[in-house]
Motif scaffolding. Structure first.
Motif, mmCIF file in Angstrom:
data_model
loop_
_atom_site.group_PDB
_atom_site.id
_atom_site.type_symbol
_atom_site.label_atom_id
_atom_site.label_comp_id
_atom_site.label_asym_id
_atom_site.label_seq_id
_atom_site.Cartn_x
_atom_site.Cartn_y
_atom_site.Cartn_z
ATOM 1 N N ARG A 25 39.323 95.875 88.505
ATOM 2 C CA ARG A 25 39.876 97.083 87.874
ATOM 3 C C ARG A 25 41.270 96.810 87.303
ATOM 4 N NH1 ARG A 25 35.187 97.762 88.194
ATOM 5 N NH2 ARG A 25 34.090 99.492 89.209
ATOM 6 N N LEU A 26 41.331 95.750 86.500
ATOM 7 C CA LEU A 26 42.551 95.398 85.775
ATOM 8 C C LEU A 26 42.177 95.210 84.311
ATOM 9 C CD1 LEU A 26 43.979 92.727 88.270
ATOM 10 C CD2 LEU A 26 44.957 94.993 87.853
ATOM 11 N N SER A 27 43.109 95.491 83.423
ATOM 12 C CA SER A 27 42.825 95.283 82.004
ATOM 13 C C SER A 27 43.960 94.521 81.337
ATOM 14 C CB SER A 27 42.600 96.630 81.299
ATOM 15 O OG SER A 27 43.624 97.540 81.659
ATOM 16 N N PRO A 90 49.023 112.456 92.434
ATOM 17 C CA PRO A 90 49.744 112.454 91.166
ATOM 18 C C PRO A 90 49.385 113.641 90.261
ATOM 19 C CG PRO A 90 48.270 110.533 91.293
ATOM 20 C CD PRO A 90 48.159 111.264 92.596
ATOM 21 N N ILE A 97 42.195 117.206 94.010
ATOM 22 C CA ILE A 97 42.923 116.196 93.239
ATOM 23 C C ILE A 97 42.218 116.083 91.894
ATOM 24 C CG2 ILE A 97 43.464 113.728 93.081
ATOM 25 C CD1 ILE A 97 43.662 113.746 96.172
ATOM 26 N N VAL A 99 40.922 114.378 88.578
ATOM 27 C CA VAL A 99 40.575 113.050 88.031
ATOM 28 C C VAL A 99 39.764 113.262 86.759
ATOM 29 C CG1 VAL A 99 40.562 111.730 90.199
ATOM 30 C CG2 VAL A 99 38.483 112.916 89.477
ATOM 31 N N PRO A 100 39.675 112.217 85.905
ATOM 32 C CA PRO A 100 38.806 112.341 84.735
ATOM 33 C C PRO A 100 37.365 112.555 85.180
ATOM 34 C CG PRO A 100 40.199 110.411 84.553
ATOM 35 C CD PRO A 100 40.352 110.922 85.936
ATOM 36 N N GLY A 106 31.646 109.276 79.892
ATOM 37 C CA GLY A 106 32.944 108.841 80.409
ATOM 38 C C GLY A 106 32.943 108.594 81.894
ATOM 39 N N GLY A 108 32.796 106.658 85.495
ATOM 40 C CA GLY A 108 33.600 105.503 85.874
ATOM 41 C C GLY A 108 32.807 104.256 86.225
ATOM 42 N N GLY B 327 45.469 104.929 91.563
ATOM 43 C CA GLY B 327 46.033 106.010 90.754
ATOM 44 C C GLY B 327 45.416 107.369 91.021
ATOM 45 N N VAL B 328 44.557 107.474 92.033
ATOM 46 C CA VAL B 328 43.879 108.747 92.263
ATOM 47 C C VAL B 328 44.632 109.621 93.279
ATOM 48 C CG1 VAL B 328 41.775 109.857 93.123
ATOM 49 C CG2 VAL B 328 41.620 107.881 91.602
ATOM 50 N N ARG B 333 50.081 106.878 88.601
ATOM 51 C CA ARG B 333 48.892 107.138 87.789
ATOM 52 C C ARG B 333 49.283 106.990 86.322
ATOM 53 N NH1 ARG B 333 44.823 112.351 87.867
ATOM 54 N NH2 ARG B 333 44.435 111.562 89.967
ATOM 55 N N LEU B 336 46.635 108.941 80.453
ATOM 56 C CA LEU B 336 45.412 108.596 79.725
ATOM 57 C C LEU B 336 45.409 109.253 78.351
ATOM 58 C CD1 LEU B 336 42.549 108.789 82.380
ATOM 59 C CD2 LEU B 336 43.946 106.838 81.675
ATOM 60 N N ASP B 341 38.277 107.522 80.387
ATOM 61 C CA ASP B 341 37.513 107.886 81.580
ATOM 62 C C ASP B 341 38.161 107.388 82.872
ATOM 63 O OD1 ASP B 341 37.102 105.215 81.477
ATOM 64 O OD2 ASP B 341 34.950 105.307 81.062
ATOM 65 N N LEU B 342 37.407 107.565 83.966
ATOM 66 C CA LEU B 342 37.900 107.183 85.287
ATOM 67 C C LEU B 342 38.180 105.677 85.365
ATOM 68 C CD1 LEU B 342 38.471 108.478 88.072
ATOM 69 C CD2 LEU B 342 36.134 107.873 88.720
ATOM 70 N N MET B 343 37.302 104.890 84.737
ATOM 71 C CA MET B 343 37.497 103.433 84.717
ATOM 72 C C MET B 343 38.838 103.098 84.054
ATOM 73 S SD MET B 343 36.040 100.621 85.595
ATOM 74 C CE MET B 343 35.792 98.904 85.185
ATOM 75 N N LEU B 345 41.387 105.054 83.968
ATOM 76 C CA LEU B 345 42.431 105.488 84.895
ATOM 77 C C LEU B 345 42.735 104.383 85.907
ATOM 78 C CD1 LEU B 345 44.196 107.882 86.099
ATOM 79 C CD2 LEU B 345 42.292 108.225 87.654
ATOM 80 N N CYS B 347 41.992 101.056 85.682
ATOM 81 C CA CYS B 347 42.477 99.817 85.059
ATOM 82 C C CYS B 347 43.904 99.963 84.548
ATOM 83 C CB CYS B 347 41.551 99.382 83.920
ATOM 84 S SG CYS B 347 39.943 98.827 84.508
ATOM 85 N N LYS B 348 44.191 101.094 83.900
ATOM 86 C CA LYS B 348 45.538 101.278 83.345
ATOM 87 C C LYS B 348 46.565 101.457 84.458
ATOM 88 C CE LYS B 348 46.085 103.367 78.952
ATOM 89 N NZ LYS B 348 46.040 104.587 78.116
ATOM 90 N N ARG B 350 46.494 100.376 87.511
ATOM 91 C CA ARG B 350 46.691 99.124 88.235
ATOM 92 C C ARG B 350 47.384 98.068 87.371
ATOM 93 N NH1 ARG B 350 43.632 98.254 92.808
ATOM 94 N NH2 ARG B 350 42.839 96.215 92.199
#
Lengths: 109, 497
Positions: A25-27, A90, A97, A99-100, A106, A108, B327-328, B333, B336, B341-343, B345, B347-348, B350
């Motif tokens: 989970r890194l980009s 956050p 909480i 979240v998207p 979309g 995850g 980030g959750v 966080r 976006l 999307d959640l993915m 969230l 990746c960015k 982290r």
């Protein structure tokens, strides 16, 4: 018992770096991915020296503790209040909480 | 100028505070002032806690005024590494991802300090998530070595070590996963102890590699090291790996070990050692011989494989432990864009939150655990870990009370000289990682000095010697270090800062 696959090159391709980054989970940017490719490859090449050891019959050691972990007593006790933990979120929409969207477009996964 | 020395030895301070020759409040003030004065120079602290420190100090003074009993650290200023939870202030691990994180509870080891009357002056800088050997991998900038400001103090407990070496506090807590207490202690000329795995509770320590992490003390004297260990150790129901066994750290501290036998690994007389490190090891051996010790040659045949096994096991555990920062629920966080999307969230958040060294280790750990590589890397490393443990066991079976070797192959290096080559930085840990893999106690003590010249700049830098003992052998290690301290003066030298 398994033996190390001999056809596994220690060096990572840029595609492999991208794949592992996604799993982690890194980009990384293309520039950073390139840098990681070189650095991770040199570390993995160094690590490859372990393959010269004869490890037949050696018991893997996951922890210094030979005994199993001590389990706590299964009885109710004080915990942190929900409000304290919610305060750390956050983004929120009390009592949730935020979240998207997870399912549908979309998602995850 | 204040005549109060905030870095005075623990026993002296406690005695003076309880005799009301100095107040705990004055001790706290002196430590806070010195920390503040040296902050721009050393960058040893992330945050100072003047309000809470003064409050803790006044509480100690009030107890003394009422004639009530006080703890073993009454009025003693201490610093703690910023990967230990404290119910006030931030707990950042020197990472952007936790830059504004406030822990909701206090780590057991830290609570024990507070309960013993210590004053928590502040949280110290470190390599991000304790990953590093120089103190340079911090989102708040590098820590500097009090002996030479152009050099690193070592890491990852960089601020905790620099604060003690500079006399801001007599003692601090660090954490040691592959040498993060012992290596900086050597580079800054102080004492550092990594206890036996399980002796000190890890509850509230932000996890890096759970089968390797241990909290331990950094001090300028052997007595203070023993005093700190006595306070922080002990079984804790909140840590399932906490040992139930007990160590009497202070027992017969100044009684020489009868028939002392030390093992010196053939591999520790390595050509990788700098001349000063090699000389300090030989001088240390001679000192112990003069003390009547028997020195035997031992073999740690897998010491060179330790780094390779460690850089599989530690990143593997880290990749798993650090998965929680997504980030959750807490921490940073990322913002976006529309439709992300959640993915994205994960990746960015982290990628923005973790520094390069942490990302490298997470990817390395993810790779060695991934399908098709698990056996070749992770399982292999666990087997090598067993061989390393067996090597140490065999050495102790030969009759050694402890093993003597350097704490690192070279003294402090210049800032920036190893940051571009992660592998070169990892090799810094050759003498320390095996001790974590085997779960044994290791103690670094001041063992000499080396004159070096870099870029035309001359410096005289501390060199550390390390004693490694069998599990729960802390008391013996402390007594051996006390014998050495009685015959040498390295530990009495102070940086001109």
């Amino acid at each position: 018992m398994s033996t190390p696959p001999t056809n596994t090159p220690a060096a990572l391709s840029i595609e492999a770096v991208r794949k592992v980054a996604k799993l982690a989970r890194l980009s990384p940017t293309p520039e950073k991915a390139q840098r990681y490719q070189g650095q991770l490859s040199s570390i993995l090449t160094y690590i490859d020296r372990l393959r010269s050891l004869d490890l037949k019959g050696v018991e893997p050691m996951a922890s210094p503790l030979d005994a199993t972990s001590n389990l706590g007593a299964d009885r109710p006790g004080p915990t942190l209040p929900t409000s304290v933990l919610m305060d750390m979120a956050p983004q929120k929409h009390e009592p949730f909480i935020r979240v998207p969207k997870v399912l549908g477009d979309g998602g995850g996964a | 100028m204040s005549t109060i020395d905030p870095g005075a030895p623990i026993l002296d301070t406690r005695e003076r505070v309880t005799a009301r020759k100095v107040s705990a409040a004055e001790m706290a003030r002196a430590a806070l002032d010195r920390a503040q004065a040296l902050q721009k120079t050393l960058n040893a602290f992330v945050d100072l806690f003047p309000d809470q420190a003064m409050e803790q100090a006044r509480a100690v003074d009030a107890r003394i005024a009422r004639g009530e009993p006080v703890g073993a650290l009454a009025g003693v200023p201490v610093a703690i590494k910023d990967n230990m939870s404290l119910a006030y202030g931030r707990t950042t691990c020197c990472s952007r991802i936790l830059e504004n994180y406030r822990a909701p509870y206090t780590a057991t080891a830290v609570q024990k300090l507070i309960d013993a009357g210590a004053i928590i002056v502040g949280k110290t800088t470190m390599d991000e998530f304790a990953m590093g050997s120089s103190g340079e991998h911090s989102c708040f900038g590098p820590t500097r070595n009090p002996w030479d400001l152009s050099r690193v103090p070592g890491g990852s407990s960089s601020g905790s070590t620099a604060a003690v070496a500079a006399g801001i506090v007599p003692a601090s807590l660090g954490s040691d996963t592959g040498g993060s207490i012992r290596q900086p202690a050597g580079l800054c000329g102080i004492y550092g102890l990594k206890p036996t795995y399980g002796l000190v509770s890890r509850y509230g320590l932000v996890a890096f590699a759970s089968s390797l992490d241990q909290i331990g003390p950094l001090t300028r004297t052997v007595d203070d090291l023993a005093a700190m260990l006595s306070v922080i150790m002990g079984h804790d129901d909140m840590d399932s790996t906490s040992a139930t066994a007990h160590v009497d750290a202070m027992r017969d501290l100044h009684t020489p070990v009868d028939g002392l036998t030390l093992g010196v690994p053939r591999q520790a007389r390595s050509t990788a050692n700098t001349p000063g490190v090699a000389a300090a090891l030989e001088a240390g051996i001679k000192t112990f011989r003069d003390l009547g010790a028997r020195i035997i040659d031992i073999d740690l045949p897998h010491i060179d494989h330790g780094i390779a096994a460690y850089y599989i096991i530690a990143p593997a555990e880290a990749s798993s432990n650090l998965a929680r920062f997504d980030g959750v629920r807490y921490g940073r966080r990322a913002q976006l864009g529309p439709g992300e999307d959640l993915m994205a969230l994960y990746c960015k958040s982290r990628s923005e939150g973790f520094g390069p060294e942490v990302q490298r280790r997470i990817m390395l750990g993810t790779h060695v655990l991934s399908s098709g590589y698990f056996d070749a890397y992770y399982l292999t490393a666990l087997k090598v870990r067993r061989l390393i443990k067996n090597d140490y066991d065999a050495a102790f079976k030969q009759g050694c009370h402890a093993i003597l070797m350097p704490s690192s192959p070279s003294p402090a290096f210049t800032l920036g000289s190893k940051t571009s080559d992660p592998l070169a930085m990892y090799l810094e840990d050759v003498y320390t990682v095996g001790v974590n893999l085997a779960g044994l106690p290791g103690l670094t003590m001041p063992g000499g000095f080396e004159k070096v010249t870099d870029n035309g700049r001359a410096a005289e830098l501390p060199v550390g010697l390390q004693l490694v003992g069998p599990a729960l052998g802390e008391n013996t290690l402390l007594r051996i270090a006390a014998m050495f301290a009685d015959r040498t003066t390295w530990h009495t030298r102070r940086p001109a800062i």
